[in-house]
Scaffold this motif. Structure first.
Motif, PDB file in Angstrom:
ATOM      1  N   THR A 290      -2.817  -4.951   2.300  1.00 57.17           N
ATOM      2  CA  THR A 290      -4.215  -4.723   1.936  1.00 57.17           C
ATOM      3  C   THR A 290      -4.501  -3.275   1.567  1.00 57.17           C
ATOM      4  N   LYS A 291      -3.908  -2.334   2.296  1.00 57.26           N
ATOM      5  CA  LYS A 291      -4.236  -0.936   2.014  1.00 57.26           C
ATOM      6  C   LYS A 291      -3.757  -0.517   0.621  1.00 57.26           C
ATOM      7  N   TYR A 292      -2.627  -1.057   0.183  1.00 49.93           N
ATOM      8  CA  TYR A 292      -2.138  -0.693  -1.140  1.00 49.93           C
ATOM      9  C   TYR A 292      -2.926  -1.404  -2.241  1.00 49.93           C
ATOM     10  N   SER A 294      -6.064  -2.204  -1.984  1.00 51.88           N
ATOM     11  CA  SER A 294      -7.337  -1.500  -2.024  1.00 51.88           C
ATOM     12  C   SER A 294      -7.238  -0.220  -2.848  1.00 51.88           C
ATOM     13  N   ARG A 295      -6.184   0.541  -2.613  1.00 52.82           N
ATOM     14  CA  ARG A 295      -6.006   1.797  -3.351  1.00 52.82           C
ATOM     15  C   ARG A 295      -5.806   1.536  -4.847  1.00 52.82           C
ATOM     16  N   GLU A 328      -9.244  -0.889   3.572  1.00 56.83           N
ATOM     17  CA  GLU A 328      -7.808  -0.662   3.747  1.00 56.83           C
ATOM     18  C   GLU A 328      -7.277  -1.250   5.042  1.00 56.83           C
ATOM     19  N   ASP A 329      -8.127  -1.301   6.055  1.00 57.49           N
ATOM     20  CA  ASP A 329      -7.690  -1.847   7.337  1.00 57.49           C
ATOM     21  C   ASP A 329      -8.095  -3.307   7.499  1.00 57.49           C
ATOM     22  N   GLU A 455       5.894  -2.908   4.788  1.00 67.06           N
ATOM     23  CA  GLU A 455       4.727  -2.933   3.900  1.00 67.06           C
ATOM     24  C   GLU A 455       5.099  -2.797   2.438  1.00 67.06           C
TER      25      GLU A 455
END
Length: 518
Positions: A290-292, A294-295, A328-329, A455
């Protein structure tokens, strides 16, 4: 209409438009149609009949695309074999599905004996072939390219076999997933409409042709007469080069596994507003951290992102357009709900429907579901079973083995696998396949392979072996590499005196994994 008829239609409507582009040049739709017609004619002259399997063993290129369409037009099913495969695996695939005709390259001639041993009789060399010889094989140089087609092409219908994709098998040998023209186009036609693909688009082809993601790139482009740009292997895993490729080729539709997109956002030097020509970014094959995601979405706010889900046996069967960059979290994004004309449902251990919010196995029904596994009726019967929901038609459902939860909005959340199968770098892998390869070494007494979540690539693959004789880790890795594709070779293999056991005497894989994660 079947797959190659989409090419024929686009060649009539857009004859001079580029159809396929690689680093060495391009073919227009008219040229691609003409060259594949001539290859089909030669295949038929050499004895290919409707329903035969034609192997494809050459690097990703315009020649490979011509080979695919030539085989389809001849009424055959094409069987793409990983061009980096070792002799044993390549020969097994060809022998397993009875390939008699192989489309290849002179650069691969060192591996032709393995195909001859597997029963291949004819090799059609796409990059020339003059002067090449191989004992027991008929080598055909590319002289058909200048000849007008003479053979009458067979009538093909949507229920006919289009291609066989070999995936990792739990017995140590890959299994051949049989997919029809209908299986392919039920997804492709939906995707073209859903994502608004048009003649003005420029599609990329990142996935290798033995990977099911490749079928969208080729056939969605053919449906609308758009060009497809083949991503060179040297570029495909280098994030800076991927960014440059998308930018310089003005790609508007990208489809790949999340691993490369994770590297693109972290290592590709991607800034907000880059890649202004990109419209749609599709991803499938593994969970996108998810964090990647999102970025990536924050840096490409003008792009539509969609998560496509489905094992090779169903092509894509569910999809989810990501409405906005998630926290991201936050939890992993949904795999969506069923695409048009596909039914999905979740069942418990007793095959009864579970309530919304409960975890169960995802079952799939509809035209994207495979015809079965080549030469393995027992496995086919286990995976294609009568629907637990009465349909009165006797049609089968595919048991994905994936555990999901249906959320309140009707979309699914992926939980994990029921068995020992994992994803790494977008490839579906049976850990038992790797264990079987390692166990074949005479010095190996027992072996276990575990997956450690990562990840960047979904899972790292690590091996543990108890050995009876002196052997090094690198020797065992090379041995394994002769039997499985490179992406399945464990990154490390710990050599031990013995492996830990559970109270029932089984190898304790959890303990092994914990020693790595500790």
């Amino acid at each position: 209409m079947v797959i190659h008829e989409r090419l024929t239609a686009s060649a009539q409507e857009h004859p001079d438009s580029p159809a396929v582009v690689d680093r060495n040049g391009a073919l227009s739709y008219a040229e691609l149609a003409r060259e594949s017609d001539r290859l089909a004619s030669r295949l038929i002259e050499l004895g290919v009949e409707k329903g035969d399997r034609v192997g494809l063993f050459l690097n990703k290129s315009i020649d490979a695309v011509v080979g695919i369409y030539g085989a389809l037009k001849a009424g055959a099913a094409y069987v793409p074999i990983d061009p980096s495969s070792k002799d044993r695996r390549a020969g097994y695939i060809a022998g397993n599905c009875g390939v008699k005709h192989l489309i290849s390259s002179g650069r691969k001639k060192g591996q032709w004996p393995a195909f001859q041993e597997a029963g291949v009789e004819h090799i059609l060399v796409m990059d020339g072939g003059e002067g090449l010889e191989a004992e027991g094989l008929e080598i055909h140089s590319r002289d058909w390219i200048t000849e007008a087609p003479e053979a009458e092409l067979p009538r093909v219908i949507s229920q006919d076999l289009a291609y066989i994709l070999y995936t990792s098998g739990s017995t140590g040998d890959p299994k051949g997933v049989m997919l029809t023209h209908q299986n392919c186009l039920a997804f492709v036609d939906w995707a073209v409409e859903e994502y608004g693909v048009t003649h003005e688009d420029r599609l990329s082809s990142h996935a290798p042709f033995h990977f099911d993601l490749s079928t969208f790139d080729l056939y969605a482009a053919a449906c609308v007469g758009a060009p497809v740009y083949l991503v060179p292997k040297a570029v495909s895993m280098l994030p800076v080069e991927v960014k440059r490729f998308i930018d310089e080729q003005r790609i508007t539709v990208w489809y790949s596994v999340p691993s490369i997109l994770t590297m693109l956002v972290e290592l590709g030097g991607l800034e907000e507003g880059d890649l202004p020509g990109l419209k749609t970014m599709l991803f499938a094959g593994e969970v996108f951290p998810t964090k990647y995601l999102s970025r990536l979405m924050q840096r490409l706010p003008h792009v539509r992102f969609a998560n496509l889900y489905g094992p090779t046996e169903t092509n894509v069967c569910t999809a989810y357009t990501v409405p906005e960059a998630p926290p991201e979290d936050g939890p992993t994004i949904s795999i969506g709900d069923a695409i048009t004309d596909v039914e999905t449902f979740v069942v418990g251990e007793d095959d009864s429907l579970v309530e919304k919010g409960a975890v169960g196995e995802l079952l799939v029904r509809g035209p994207t579901v495979m015809a079965g596994y080549w030469g393995d009726p027992e496995l086919t019967a286990r995976k294609l079973t009568p629907s637990p929901i009465p349909t009165h038609l006797g049609d089968k459902v595919y048991r994905t083995g994936d555990l999901v939860e249906e959320m309140e909005d009707g979309n699914y959340r992926f939980i994990g696998r029921r068995d020992n199968q994992i994803k790494s770098r977008g490839y579906r892998i049976e850990l038992g396949d790797i264990e079987a390869a390692l166990s074949a070494h005479p010095a190996v007494v027992e072996v276990a392979v575990v997956a450690i979540p990562d990840e960047m690539i979904s899972n790292r693959i690590l091996g543990f072996a108890a050995v009876s004789d002196a052997i090094t880790e690198s020797e065992l890795q090379r041995f394994c590499g002769d039997r499985v594709p490179s992406y399945m070779i464990p990154e490390s293999i710990a050599l031990l005196e013995s492996l830990p056991k559970t109270s029932t005497g089984k190898i304790d894989r959890r303990t092994l994994a914990d020693t790595v994660e500790a």
